[in-house]
Design an enzyme around this catalytic site. Structure first.
Site, mmCIF file in Angstrom:
data_model
loop_
_atom_site.group_PDB
_atom_site.id
_atom_site.type_symbol
_atom_site.label_atom_id
_atom_site.label_comp_id
_atom_site.label_asym_id
_atom_site.label_seq_id
_atom_site.Cartn_x
_atom_site.Cartn_y
_atom_site.Cartn_z
ATOM 1 N N HIS A 30 7.124 7.909 -4.995
ATOM 2 C CA HIS A 30 5.757 7.436 -4.716
ATOM 3 C C HIS A 30 5.675 7.054 -3.241
ATOM 4 O O HIS A 30 6.159 5.998 -2.840
ATOM 5 C CB HIS A 30 5.420 6.220 -5.581
ATOM 6 C CG HIS A 30 4.007 5.734 -5.433
ATOM 7 N ND1 HIS A 30 3.243 5.391 -6.515
ATOM 8 C CD2 HIS A 30 3.222 5.538 -4.350
ATOM 9 C CE1 HIS A 30 2.040 4.998 -6.105
ATOM 10 N NE2 HIS A 30 2.011 5.078 -4.764
ATOM 11 N N HIS A 32 3.114 7.529 0.611
ATOM 12 C CA HIS A 32 1.849 7.887 1.231
ATOM 13 C C HIS A 32 2.139 8.351 2.653
ATOM 14 O O HIS A 32 2.725 7.607 3.441
ATOM 15 C CB HIS A 32 0.890 6.696 1.253
ATOM 16 C CG HIS A 32 0.511 6.208 -0.111
ATOM 17 N ND1 HIS A 32 -0.551 6.722 -0.824
ATOM 18 C CD2 HIS A 32 1.073 5.264 -0.904
ATOM 19 C CE1 HIS A 32 -0.637 6.110 -2.000
ATOM 20 N NE2 HIS A 32 0.342 5.223 -2.076
ATOM 21 N N ARG A 34 -0.423 10.012 4.611
ATOM 22 C CA ARG A 34 -1.661 10.143 5.371
ATOM 23 C C ARG A 34 -1.809 11.577 5.913
ATOM 24 O O ARG A 34 -1.434 12.518 5.237
ATOM 25 C CB ARG A 34 -1.732 9.101 6.483
ATOM 26 C CG ARG A 34 -1.460 7.656 6.039
ATOM 27 C CD ARG A 34 -2.253 7.227 4.829
ATOM 28 N NE ARG A 34 -2.104 5.785 4.594
ATOM 29 C CZ ARG A 34 -2.308 5.204 3.432
ATOM 30 N NH1 ARG A 34 -2.650 5.940 2.383
ATOM 31 N NH2 ARG A 34 -2.169 3.901 3.287
ATOM 32 N N ASN A 58 -4.431 10.347 -2.063
ATOM 33 C CA ASN A 58 -5.615 9.494 -1.935
ATOM 34 C C ASN A 58 -6.182 9.487 -0.521
ATOM 35 O O ASN A 58 -7.385 9.400 -0.325
ATOM 36 C CB ASN A 58 -5.322 8.067 -2.398
ATOM 37 C CG ASN A 58 -4.197 7.417 -1.626
ATOM 38 O OD1 ASN A 58 -3.233 8.063 -1.215
ATOM 39 N ND2 ASN A 58 -4.291 6.107 -1.431
ATOM 40 N N LYS A 113 -2.627 12.189 -10.254
ATOM 41 C CA LYS A 113 -2.644 10.734 -10.067
ATOM 42 C C LYS A 113 -4.005 10.164 -10.464
ATOM 43 O O LYS A 113 -5.044 10.605 -9.967
ATOM 44 C CB LYS A 113 -2.344 10.400 -8.594
ATOM 45 C CG LYS A 113 -2.394 8.920 -8.254
ATOM 46 C CD LYS A 113 -1.255 8.143 -8.893
ATOM 47 C CE LYS A 113 -1.310 6.678 -8.478
ATOM 48 N NZ LYS A 113 -0.923 6.470 -7.069
ATOM 49 N N HIS A 149 -2.184 4.421 -11.339
ATOM 50 C CA HIS A 149 -2.312 3.137 -10.647
ATOM 51 C C HIS A 149 -2.992 2.208 -11.656
ATOM 52 O O HIS A 149 -4.213 2.227 -11.813
ATOM 53 C CB HIS A 149 -3.148 3.286 -9.378
ATOM 54 C CG HIS A 149 -3.319 2.009 -8.613
ATOM 55 N ND1 HIS A 149 -2.927 1.872 -7.306
ATOM 56 C CD2 HIS A 149 -3.828 0.807 -8.970
ATOM 57 C CE1 HIS A 149 -3.186 0.651 -6.887
ATOM 58 N NE2 HIS A 149 -3.741 -0.013 -7.894
ATOM 59 N N HIS A 186 4.281 1.429 -9.419
ATOM 60 C CA HIS A 186 4.495 0.153 -8.702
ATOM 61 C C HIS A 186 4.190 -1.081 -9.561
ATOM 62 O O HIS A 186 3.279 -1.850 -9.276
ATOM 63 C CB HIS A 186 3.712 0.111 -7.394
ATOM 64 C CG HIS A 186 2.315 0.663 -7.437
ATOM 65 N ND1 HIS A 186 1.381 0.311 -8.380
ATOM 66 C CD2 HIS A 186 1.697 1.550 -6.624
ATOM 67 C CE1 HIS A 186 0.251 0.951 -8.141
ATOM 68 N NE2 HIS A 186 0.423 1.709 -7.072
ATOM 69 N N ASP A 263 5.937 3.335 -2.620
ATOM 70 C CA ASP A 263 4.556 3.027 -2.294
ATOM 71 C C ASP A 263 4.413 2.680 -0.813
ATOM 72 O O ASP A 263 3.527 1.906 -0.434
ATOM 73 C CB ASP A 263 4.000 1.897 -3.164
ATOM 74 C CG ASP A 263 2.478 1.794 -3.098
ATOM 75 O OD1 ASP A 263 1.830 2.814 -2.794
ATOM 76 O OD2 ASP A 263 1.939 0.694 -3.317
ATOM 77 N N HIS A 267 -0.782 2.002 7.623
ATOM 78 C CA HIS A 267 -2.145 1.802 8.106
ATOM 79 C C HIS A 267 -2.079 1.554 9.615
ATOM 80 O O HIS A 267 -1.109 0.959 10.097
ATOM 81 C CB HIS A 267 -2.797 0.580 7.447
ATOM 82 C CG HIS A 267 -3.099 0.740 5.998
ATOM 83 N ND1 HIS A 267 -4.229 1.380 5.535
ATOM 84 C CD2 HIS A 267 -2.423 0.337 4.901
ATOM 85 C CE1 HIS A 267 -4.236 1.363 4.207
ATOM 86 N NE2 HIS A 267 -3.151 0.742 3.793
#
Length: 358
Positions: A30, A32, A34, A58, A113, A149, A186, A263, A267
């Protein structure tokens, strides 16, 4: 059992010496990544530690086969430079059709997901799962994996109770689709720990991922003193009893339906305060060094190998990695910034570092 599990034992690992540890090459189930320049900045930190990473769809929103194929190319263009394969997870949303699910399956996207909760890239959430049942039936028939989630999007539910409130809905899904493979992502609270145990005892194909943050921290670390922006995430990090339950699950019980998913969620630093704080922390740079340190204190190398290298691969029905990852005891400092992102533990010195794959 509905999936085969033959855990490693410490006798099958390379010997652990004072300043070096060798483990079966791990996976991150899992992550991310971007897109664009941020993807190029963050992917190497995962790809140098893991041989497979699941990239959640996402941000950017991945909702069609064409979008999934394009994003798969973008991720793998970067990760495969380091020998790591990215596995993209498109989103399952109310406008997804059974035909689209079949197209995902035929195109080798064997995972979808579901964002039940309100988080980055999922502003509305999904209170009622029943409109998705026709898609879930196809997923079950195609032997796909549903990643959830699991937070209740009902605005009447307190934000720190959303995972607990969502569990009955997840259990109902398992009852209605008893052979559908489900991963509760998570996990954060002791009620979910108990749920995961119960699913294993009932031989239901329901698994869970655990993050470094939920294993290592409790809410006093987040807001017991100064607010820690890198630990503000969804689901929220919970209290001492919840952390204790997760630690016992991972370090001591070690059921085969519980495995690692970071996870890690980068950012831009500007989005992590001071006015508003986006949910998610960029933990990728420290993942295996910190896990080695924690497991040395609380468990042992074979427990870490099963958690990061064995149980997830078996649940996803993918071959276990043949390479091994070497970590050495050599202090290094986590960068203050990586591109536009401030990482978790920025500026801190860690005792273990990744040396490479063999």
């Amino acid at each position: 059992m509905l999936y085969c599990v033959k855990p490693f034992s410490v006798s099958k690992l390379e010997a652990v010496v004072k300043n070096e540890i060798t483990l079966p090459a791990p996976d991150d189930w899992h992550a991310h990544f971007r897109f664009g320049e941020m993807l190029k900045d963050v992917v190497p930190w995962s790809a140098k530690q893991f041989r497979r990473c699941i990239a959640m769809g996402n941000v950017p929103p991945i909702e069609t086969v064409a979008e999934a194929q394009a994003y798969d190319d973008e991720c793998n263009d970067q990760s495969q430079k380091f020998g790591c394969t990215t596995l993209v997870s498109p989103k399952l949303i109310p406008t997804t059709t059974p035909y689209m699910v079949k197209e995902f399956s035929r195109s080798y996207f064997g995972r979808l997901k579901l964002y039940a909760g309100i988080t980055t890239g999922s502003k509305g959430g999904l209170v009622d799962f029943r409109p998705l049942y026709s898609c879930l039936e196809v997923m079950q028939d195609c032997d796909m994996v549903l990643q959830i989630h699991a937070e209740d999007a009902d605005p009447a539910v307190d934000c720190d109770q959303r995972e607990r409130s969502c569990l009955p809905k997840v259990e109902q899904l398992s009852d209605d689709f008893p052979t559908l493979r489900i991963v509760v992502e998570h996990i954060s609270c002791r009620e979910t720990v108990e749920f995961v145990r119960r699913m294993h005892e009932k031989t239901r194909p329901v698994a869970a991922t655990v993050t470094l943050a939920h294993l290592k921290h409790n809410k006093n670390d987040v807001r017991g003193g100064e607010l820690e922006p890198q630990l503000i995430m969804k689901p929220e990090i919970q209290g001492f009893a919840d952390q204790k339950a997760i630690m016992e699950l991972v370090y001591e019980s070690r059921p085969p339906n519980v495995f690692f998913g970071s996870d890690s969620a980068p950012h831009p630093a500007a989005n992590k305060g001071p006015i508003k704080v986006a949910n998610g922390g960029f933990t990728a740079p420290v993942l295996m060094p910190e896990l080695v340190r924690l497991f040395q204190v609380h468990a042992n190398p074979d427990a870490l190998a099963n958690f990061t290298s064995v149980f997830g691969a078996d649940f996803y029905r993918l071959p276990r990695n043949k390479e091994k990852l070497v970590l050495i005891r050599k202090p290094w400092q986590v960068p203050e910034m990586i591109g536009a992102v401030r990482p978790y533990m920025a500026g801190q010195t860690l005792e273990w570092q990744v040396d490479g794959f063999i």
